[in-house]
Design an enzyme around this catalytic site. Structure first.
Site, PDB file in Angstrom:
ATOM      1  N   TYR A 208      -1.759 -30.889  20.666  1.00 35.43           N
ATOM      2  CA  TYR A 208      -3.044 -29.817  19.440  1.00 35.43           C
ATOM      3  C   TYR A 208      -3.395 -30.578  18.660  1.00 35.43           C
ATOM      4  O   TYR A 208      -3.615 -31.825  18.330  1.00 35.43           O
ATOM      5  CB  TYR A 208      -1.893 -28.790  19.299  1.00 35.43           C
ATOM      6  CG  TYR A 208      -0.906 -29.342  17.987  1.00 35.43           C
ATOM      7  CD1 TYR A 208      -1.187 -29.143  17.023  1.00 35.43           C
ATOM      8  CD2 TYR A 208       0.491 -29.845  18.270  1.00 35.43           C
ATOM      9  CE1 TYR A 208      -0.540 -29.717  15.846  1.00 35.43           C
ATOM     10  CE2 TYR A 208       0.878 -29.929  18.070  1.00 35.43           C
ATOM     11  CZ  TYR A 208       0.635 -30.422  16.425  1.00 35.43           C
ATOM     12  OH  TYR A 208       2.108 -30.715  15.849  1.00 35.43           O
ATOM     13  N   CYS A 209      -4.629 -30.271  17.876  1.00 40.07           N
ATOM     14  CA  CYS A 209      -5.439 -31.229  16.749  1.00 40.07           C
ATOM     15  C   CYS A 209      -5.696 -30.124  15.897  1.00 40.07           C
ATOM     16  O   CYS A 209      -5.779 -28.732  16.281  1.00 40.07           O
ATOM     17  CB  CYS A 209      -6.070 -32.195  16.762  1.00 40.07           C
ATOM     18  SG  CYS A 209      -7.838 -31.454  18.190  1.00 40.07           S
ATOM     19  N   THR A 210      -6.959 -30.422  14.692  1.00 36.85           N
ATOM     20  CA  THR A 210      -7.332 -29.777  14.471  1.00 36.85           C
ATOM     21  C   THR A 210      -8.236 -28.503  14.922  1.00 36.85           C
ATOM     22  O   THR A 210      -8.381 -27.789  14.573  1.00 36.85           O
ATOM     23  CB  THR A 210      -8.293 -30.440  12.912  1.00 36.85           C
ATOM     24  OG1 THR A 210      -7.112 -31.320  12.939  1.00 36.85           O
ATOM     25  CG2 THR A 210      -9.080 -29.584  11.976  1.00 36.85           C
TER      26      THR A 210
END
Length: 630
Positions: A208-210
């Site tokens: 996951y990331c922003t």
């Protein structure tokens, strides 16, 4: 921090990206500039041949018109436009830092740069991890550890963001390990993955990331690592879409760091997981925009500590950049900073000062030590250098003089002599031989006759020569006498040097213990061959710890059996097809390079001889390789 826009009209921020082939990049750039300017949108637009990445802000009505204009292009069908309402920024300083006071439209090679150097094989977005919706991602985490997850060794959450983002928010679940790489920049992620692949292999990997874009290429990189990396998934739409689906935060704790004037976005759960750099109190507000004075990364400093006045802050990565040896960094950097302080402050010298505590006594370095602080922005890499056969540390250091000078801001080089001493060899010219013996160099440079070559002891001006690997005849040799070569130079002699590996390996273990730590190992010719064996052994020996290897004119030594791909980031430098290297062939060096995992291997071929090239084009590529490990 923010105020409502004029006339009460709602403002917002729009984020989206799209990987798609752009047939006419210049025309697309003109479209985005014209459209955004006409609508009064500010922010960043990045366009590459492989797609677009956009973060812009403005009036909500204008943002919606922009979305409609972009959707009119069939290329952008299916794009996930993440639109959030917010107040207009009132702090120009924050807005300027985040790029929200101007419009920047740029054509770039890559939408996000995963590696600071070219990968041996370009990554394909088609090989990216499978997208999971926020609900699906949540469900997988929720069911981890149940019978439904029997197909995996386990589940791991992999955060693809930088440490200043993960400080204030991350996914946390009882049955799933969250792996936080703790990296300063996105391009450091591949090196972290290479070094921690054992924690990932065989697991169901949830990335996951922003907003999702960083997971695209990072997940593709993971899947190039082969067996055990098939089950890679990414959160579609990133943390932003997840928090929209789960307003209470779900499994995400803390705040989502964003790259606009909002700074961070939270859920209804007000728990704070960040902490002040100085006192350790719970704190997660970056609005003060304090930064590390070495690397310029954002740091968290609570309001109470801010009241102590302006200070110099050192982030946790710079504190531990020498592998936890904080006291060494403290001594080096404190000396620099103390010398620049007023005398009355120098006299204080608090005994209990640490990097964090010391900051309370130090003024803002406006104009002080500017050049020194800039050069310290990243700690230099320490590289252990292994010379070639029949060389020594001093000679190798001399040969690398120009090379080291051009990399002086990036690395410091440590040289050692190999443990196997060799006799001095003289290759007589036919005219030098007579019925009684040969001529040898005298101490003053003239010739000296002897009835027997072995009767000539080496002079004080001659330096011993050493080797990492030797022949059986040379293994237990202790003589320091001169010998006459009884045969012409044999360029394939390295194939006969099969003894002495264990002695050299134990010597290097001791070197790491007494002279380390080292960030990397660099070897030339036989030294590169020895360095390659260290790369193969480092995963199994805690005493051999380094991040990368530079192998120049290397070859596969018969003294060591390589099993499987070597998982170590490596740069292989050797002569190409038109090279003048008469000692180690291109094929021999290429064979060694093929023993390393291609996903973390860089090959640099040159047209020179048996040397380390120093031309600008080669140095530039070497710098690119080294910078990823700083």
């Amino acid at each position: 921090m923010e105020e409502q826009g004029g006339g009460g009209e709602e403002h917002g921020v729009l984020l989206y990206y799209r990987y798609v082939t752009i047939p006419d990049v210049p025309s697309m750039a003109l479209f985005f500039r014209a459209n955004c300017e006409s609508l009064g949108l500010l922010g960043r637009v990045r366009i590459s041949p492989s797609g677009v990445n956009v973060t812009v802000g403005g009036k909500m009505t204008s943002l919606k018109q922009h979305i409609a204009a972009v959707e009119s292009y069939s290329l952008f069908e299916g794009t996930d436009f993440k639109l959030a309402s917010c107040r207009r920024p009132s702090d120009d300083r924050v807005a300027t830092e985040c790029g929200f006071t101007t419009l920047s439209v740029r054509v770039v090679k890559e939408l996000v740069t995963l590696c600071s150097h070219p990968l041996p094989r370009p990554l394909s977005i088609s090989n990216a991890g499978e997208h999971l919706s926020a609900a699906e991602f949540h469900s997988v985490i929720q069911n981890a550890g149940t019978k439904d997850s029997k197909f995996y060794k386990g589940h791991v959450l992999l955060d693809a963001r930088n440490i200043y983002e993960t400080r204030i928010g991350k996914f946390q679940a009882a049955e799933v390990d969250t792996l936080d790489p703790g990296i300063r920049q996105y391009s450091d992620l591949p090196a972290w993955i290479d070094a921690h692949s054992d924690k990932l292999q065989g697991n169901c990997i949830l990335m996951y990331c922003t907003g999702g874009i960083r997971c695209e290429m990072a997940s593709a990189y993971l899947k190039t690592k082969g067996s055990g990396f098939e089950n890679v998934y990414q959160l579609s739409g990133g943390i932003q879409r997840y928090l929209e689906q789960f307003p209470d935060g779900g499994f995400f704790k803390g705040k989502n760091f964003v790259f606009d004037h909002r700074i961070s976005v939270g859920s209804s759960d007000t728990d704070v997981i960040g902490s002040c750099l100085l006192c350790g109190a719970l704190f997660d507000d970056y609005s003060s925009r304090h930064r590390c004075h070495l690397c310029r990364m954002l740091v968290l400093v609570c309001e109470n500590c801010q009241k102590n006045g302006s200070a110099i802050y050192i982030c946790e990565l710079c504190q531990t950049s020498r592998k936890g040896n904080v006291s060494t960094c403290l001594q080096e950097n404190t000396t620099l900073l103390m010398e620049s302080m007023p005398e009355e402050l120098q006299e204080m010298k608090p005994e209990s000062a640490t990097f964090c505590g010391l900051t309370k006594y130090l003024p803002e370095p406006s104009g002080l030590c500017g050049e020194s602080l800039d050069s310290m922005a990243r700690q230099k890499l320490r590289i252990l250098c292994l010379h070639g056969f029949r060389q020594n540390a001093s000679g190798f250091k001399g040969r690398l003089g120009s090379f080291m000078k051009k990399l002086k801001h990036l690395a410091e080089f440590v040289f050692v002599d190999a443990p196997h001493g060799l006799p001095f060899i003289v290759q007589p010219h036919p005219t030098q031989l007579n019925g009684e013996g040969a001529q040898f160099p005298a101490e003053n440079g003239a010739a000296a006759s002897s009835s027997s070559p072995l009767a000539y002891s080496f002079q004080s001006t001659a330096s011993r020569r050493y080797a990492w690997l030797v022949t059986k005849k040379q293994e237990n040799l202790t003589s320091t006498e001169w010998e006459v070569a009884n045969e012409p130079f044999d360029p394939s002699q390295y194939q006969k040097q099969t003894e002495g590996w264990e002695k050299s390996y134990n010597f290097l273990k001791k070197t790491f213990s007494q002279m380390g730590p080292f960030d990397g190992v660099m070897g030339f010719s036989q030294g590169a061959s020895m360095a390659a064996t260290l790369c193969a052994r480092r995963a199994h020996d805690v005493d051999i710890d380094f991040k990368f290897a530079i192998l120049c004119s290397g070859f596969c030594t018969p003294a060591f059996v390589f099993k499987g791909l070597i998982e170590c980031p490596s740069l292989h430098i050797f002569g190409g097809t038109v090279s003048k290297d008469k000692q180690i062939s291109r094929d021999a060096s290429f064979k060694l390079a093929n023993l390393f995992n291609p996903a973390c291997t860089v090959v640099l071929e040159h047209n020179s001889g048996h040397i380390v090239p120093t031309e600008a084009a080669y140095i530039s590529q070497i710098k690119n390789f080294l910078q990823r490990f700083q």
